[in-house]
Write a protein that holds these residues in place. Structure first.
Motif, mmCIF file in Angstrom:
data_model
loop_
_atom_site.group_PDB
_atom_site.id
_atom_site.type_symbol
_atom_site.label_atom_id
_atom_site.label_comp_id
_atom_site.label_asym_id
_atom_site.label_seq_id
_atom_site.Cartn_x
_atom_site.Cartn_y
_atom_site.Cartn_z
ATOM 1 N N ALA A 124 -40.307 -10.339 -11.851
ATOM 2 C CA ALA A 124 -39.325 -11.423 -11.884
ATOM 3 C C ALA A 124 -38.522 -11.474 -10.584
ATOM 4 O O ALA A 124 -38.322 -12.535 -9.986
ATOM 5 C CB ALA A 124 -38.389 -11.254 -13.081
ATOM 6 N N LYS A 125 -38.103 -10.313 -10.128
ATOM 7 C CA LYS A 125 -37.295 -10.222 -8.914
ATOM 8 C C LYS A 125 -38.058 -10.769 -7.707
ATOM 9 O O LYS A 125 -37.526 -11.554 -6.919
ATOM 10 C CB LYS A 125 -36.906 -8.753 -8.687
ATOM 11 C CG LYS A 125 -35.797 -8.569 -7.672
ATOM 12 C CD LYS A 125 -35.308 -7.134 -7.653
ATOM 13 C CE LYS A 125 -34.229 -6.955 -6.590
ATOM 14 N NZ LYS A 125 -33.841 -5.547 -6.435
ATOM 15 N N GLU A 126 -39.324 -10.357 -7.624
ATOM 16 C CA GLU A 126 -40.184 -10.792 -6.528
ATOM 17 C C GLU A 126 -40.328 -12.312 -6.489
ATOM 18 O O GLU A 126 -40.369 -12.924 -5.427
ATOM 19 C CB GLU A 126 -41.560 -10.164 -6.764
ATOM 20 C CG GLU A 126 -42.432 -10.000 -5.557
ATOM 21 C CD GLU A 126 -43.677 -9.220 -5.972
ATOM 22 O OE1 GLU A 126 -44.763 -9.827 -5.988
ATOM 23 O OE2 GLU A 126 -43.542 -8.014 -6.324
ATOM 24 N N GLU A 149 -39.502 -6.680 -14.756
ATOM 25 C CA GLU A 149 -38.295 -6.937 -13.970
ATOM 26 C C GLU A 149 -38.636 -7.054 -12.485
ATOM 27 O O GLU A 149 -38.125 -7.929 -11.785
ATOM 28 C CB GLU A 149 -37.311 -5.781 -14.198
ATOM 29 C CG GLU A 149 -35.887 -6.157 -14.028
ATOM 30 C CD GLU A 149 -34.942 -5.139 -14.680
ATOM 31 O OE1 GLU A 149 -35.385 -4.018 -15.028
ATOM 32 O OE2 GLU A 149 -33.764 -5.472 -14.835
ATOM 33 N N ALA A 150 -39.519 -6.182 -12.008
ATOM 34 C CA ALA A 150 -39.933 -6.213 -10.602
ATOM 35 C C ALA A 150 -40.681 -7.508 -10.292
ATOM 36 O O ALA A 150 -40.467 -8.143 -9.254
ATOM 37 C CB ALA A 150 -40.810 -5.002 -10.278
ATOM 38 N N ASP A 171 -39.586 -2.223 -16.443
ATOM 39 C CA ASP A 171 -39.405 -2.206 -14.982
ATOM 40 C C ASP A 171 -40.474 -3.028 -14.271
ATOM 41 O O ASP A 171 -40.200 -3.661 -13.249
ATOM 42 C CB ASP A 171 -39.309 -0.771 -14.435
ATOM 43 C CG ASP A 171 -40.464 0.110 -14.845
ATOM 44 O OD1 ASP A 171 -41.371 -0.377 -15.558
ATOM 45 O OD2 ASP A 171 -40.473 1.294 -14.454
ATOM 46 N N PHE A 214 -34.400 -12.607 -15.472
ATOM 47 C CA PHE A 214 -35.183 -11.764 -16.381
ATOM 48 C C PHE A 214 -34.331 -11.274 -17.545
ATOM 49 O O PHE A 214 -33.195 -10.826 -17.347
ATOM 50 C CB PHE A 214 -35.756 -10.562 -15.631
ATOM 51 C CG PHE A 214 -36.446 -9.586 -16.551
ATOM 52 C CD1 PHE A 214 -37.674 -9.905 -17.120
ATOM 53 C CD2 PHE A 214 -35.859 -8.364 -16.869
ATOM 54 C CE1 PHE A 214 -38.300 -9.028 -17.993
ATOM 55 C CE2 PHE A 214 -36.484 -7.473 -17.738
ATOM 56 C CZ PHE A 214 -37.712 -7.807 -18.291
ATOM 57 N N GLY A 258 -38.169 -14.479 -7.758
ATOM 58 C CA GLY A 258 -36.885 -15.174 -7.832
ATOM 59 C C GLY A 258 -36.566 -15.709 -9.221
ATOM 60 O O GLY A 258 -35.894 -16.727 -9.372
#
Ligand code: GTP
Ligand code: MG
Length: 196
Positions: free
Chosen positions: A164-166, A161-162, A158, A171, A168
């Motif tokens: 990566a999301k932040e 993943e967080a 997690d 993942f 852009g």
């Protein structure tokens, strides 16, 4: 037949995280238990068919050893895509991955598609139990019967993943050894490459 659309992709990451192994799995569907470190970089190609087009990846598999770091810009300079790989059992490799992501975001093509990839998930002593069934049983976590070769996860999924999301980033978690997740990395990157 469609003309393949060529896409330059660079693989970056700390030494021994499995960059060459992920490519070997993708290109030849093979795995070598004791793969030798890459010297400089290796070049491989592989086609990837999407619903609406054919992509030909031109893959630069770079060497992770620190003495080769200064070569990296030559390989990422004109890249349309990058897979930045770390080893899920090694925290330092995640830190290194983050520093590669920063370097790409500052120095590479501003439209570069970046995938963050946690490799070696086959080493984890984890069950893929259904979500929500966390076990708090102390006796079950005592390591007596852990088969040798199993490792603890050092990079929580997690958290990665967080991150990566932040940023852009795409993942994925993969195993070059079993092949889990490997094709998806390249297919999802291919889908993100602009057509013109
Ligand atoms: P450099 O070229 O030095 O940067 O290393 P690399 O990132 O290319 O790593 P490489 O693919 O050479 O793999 C290093 C070692 O890890 C080899 O012994 C591989 O067999 C092993 N390895 C790679 N991927 C996996 C994996 O998914 N699972 C397991 N168990 N071992 C792996
Ligand atoms: Mg290598």
């Amino acid at each position: 037949p469609q003309k393949p659309f060529q896409t330059k992709l660079v693989l970056l990451g700390e030494a021994a995280v499995g960059k060459s192994s992920v490519v070997l799995r993708f290109v030849q569907n093979d795995f070598q238990e004791n793969k030798e470190p890459t010297i400089g970089a290796a070049f491989l190609t592989q086609k990837c068919r999407l619903e609406d087009r054919l992509i030909k990846f031109e893959i630069w598999d770079t060497a992770g050893q620190e003495r080769f770091h200064s070569l990296a810009p030559m390989y990422y300079r004109n890249a349309q895509a990058s897979a930045v790989i770390y080893d899920v059992t090694k925290a330092s490799s995640f830190e290194k991955a983050k520093s590669w992501v920063k370097e790409l975001q500052r120095q590479a093509n501003p439209n570069i598609v970046i995938a963050l990839v946690g490799n070696k998930i086959d080493l984890l002593n984890e069950t893929t139990a259904e979500a929500g069934e966390e076990e708090e049983d102390e006796t079950a976590t005592a390591n007596e019967s852990t088969p040798s070769g199993d490792s603890a996860r050092a990079v929580p999924k997690d958290e990665a993943e967080a991150y990566a999301k932040e940023g852009g980033l795409l993942f994925f978690e993969t195993s070059a050894k079993t092949g889990e997740g490997v094709v998806e990395v390249f297919t999802e990157i291919a889908k993100k490459i602009p057509i013109d």
